[in-house]
Design a protein around this motif. Structure first.
Motif, short mmCIF file in Angstrom:
data_model
loop_
_atom_site.label_atom_id
_atom_site.label_comp_id
_atom_site.label_asym_id
_atom_site.label_seq_id
_atom_site.Cartn_x
_atom_site.Cartn_y
_atom_site.Cartn_z
N ALA A 45 0.88 -1.16 -0.12
CA ALA A 45 -0.10 -0.02 0.02
C ALA A 45 0.84 1.21 0.00
CB ALA A 45 -0.95 -0.07 1.21
N GLY A 46 1.96 1.33 0.88
CA GLY A 46 2.94 2.28 0.90
C GLY A 46 3.47 2.54 -0.54
N PHE A 48 2.39 1.66 -3.31
CA PHE A 48 1.48 2.24 -4.35
C PHE A 48 0.80 3.63 -4.14
CE2 PHE A 48 -3.09 3.00 -5.82
CZ PHE A 48 -3.06 2.05 -6.87
N ALA A 49 1.09 3.91 -2.81
CA ALA A 49 0.53 5.66 -2.78
C ALA A 49 1.91 6.43 -3.22
CB ALA A 49 0.46 5.83 -1.27
N ASP A 50 3.06 5.74 -3.04
CA ASP A 50 4.27 6.62 -3.52
C ASP A 50 4.38 6.45 -5.11
OD1 ASP A 50 5.04 6.93 -0.92
OD2 ASP A 50 6.41 5.22 -0.71
N VAL A 52 1.87 6.25 -7.21
CA VAL A 52 0.58 6.17 -7.96
C VAL A 52 0.22 6.68 -9.42
CG1 VAL A 52 -0.43 8.18 -6.72
CG2 VAL A 52 -2.09 6.67 -7.50
N SER A 53 1.06 7.82 -9.34
CA SER A 53 0.91 8.52 -10.80
C SER A 53 1.51 7.54 -11.68
CB SER A 53 1.75 9.76 -10.74
OG SER A 53 3.29 9.74 -10.48
N SER A 225 3.00 -3.53 -5.93
CA SER A 225 2.13 -2.37 -6.26
C SER A 225 1.68 -2.19 -7.59
CB SER A 225 2.68 -1.14 -5.86
OG SER A 225 3.96 -0.56 -6.82
#
Length: 255
Positions: A45-46, A48-50, A52-53, A225
């Motif tokens: 999840a981390g 993926f958040a980092d 995401v673009s 991710s």
């Protein structure tokens, strides 16, 4: 849909998913599992958040190929099924061909299409997805076209209806639910096929290439991710086609 039905349809799968993720996280922490074996959900999840673009950009590239392949495969499957239903000899000729297409592995098709159209072009990936979609679309459409009741066929003949009129008025409308079921199945196959086709080279902008590149660089959590991005992309395709199928059923039932 009543409250109990809503709970069973939506809340139960969500609860099961949360429980599975919690168990996954607990096992990874308890046994100190290394990321190259299985990363933790929190780590994924981390990552993926980092990123995401980048994941969104890769999902758009893979999703476009899957969408084009889905459209090509769906149109071809519906058209060929209509022709096969109208022409018995064509139906008999297509049986072994469709059976062969159903068992051809994607890993064999991708290199062939790349050699034909060039690995730098997206055409090969789109055609791989189209071939995967064609089979369920053809089979479901053909099955739907043959569901008309004999009494309805007799009625059309009694009115001296032509084959074109019978198809347009009776057979094709009756086959719509089966076509939408085929589209729902094909949507997931299109995403999977487009994703796998990217493993065999070409522009490094899709999810498949991002997964392999990240894994090759030992960025296993980042690779996962991108896998999560692929799961979400597949869910979007399936959800849209499932909603379309549900809407069509409600329209037919008059609700």
């Amino acid at each position: 849909m009543n409250a109990g039905s809503t709970a069973r349809t939506f809340l139960a799968p969500v609860a099961l998913g949360v429980l599975a993720l919690a168990l996954w996280q607990a096992l990874v922490v308890a046994f100190n599992v290394e990321p190259f074996l299985v990363p933790s959900p929190v780590g994924i999840a981390g990552a993926f958040a980092d990123g995401v673009s980048n994941i969104l950009s890769a999902s758009m590239a893979t999703g476009l190929n899957a969408l084009i392949g889905l459209a090509i495969g769906a149109v071809a499957g519906i058209f060929v099924a209509i022709m096969a239903n109208a022409l018995g000899f064509l139906d008999r000729m297509l049986v072994p061909l469709v059976a062969a297409l159903a068992v051809i592995p994607i890993v064999a098709l991708a290199p062939i299409f790349y050699a034909m159209y060039g690995a730098a072009e997206e055409t090969g990936r789109q055609l791989v997805a189209a071939v995967a979609v064609f089979v369920p679309m053809y089979l479901n459409t053909l099955h739907g076209l043959r569901q008309a009741e004999p009494v309805h066929r007799d009625l059309m003949r009694s009115y001296a209806a032509t084959k074109e009129q019978t198809n347009r008025i009776l057979l094709i409308p009756g086959a719509v639910p089966y076509v939408l079921t085929g589209l729902k199945i094909g949507s997931s196959l299109a995403v999977i096929s487009a994703l796998i086709a990217e493993y065999f080279g070409g522009p490094a902008k899709g999810l498949g290439r991002a997964i392999t590149s990240s894994a090759a660089a030992s960025n296993y959590t980042v690779a996962w991710s991108y896998v999560l991005g692929a799961v979400l992309l597949g869910a979007v395709f399936y959800g849209v086609t499932a909603a379309l199928e549900s809407f069509a059923h409600r329209q037919r039932s008059g609700r």
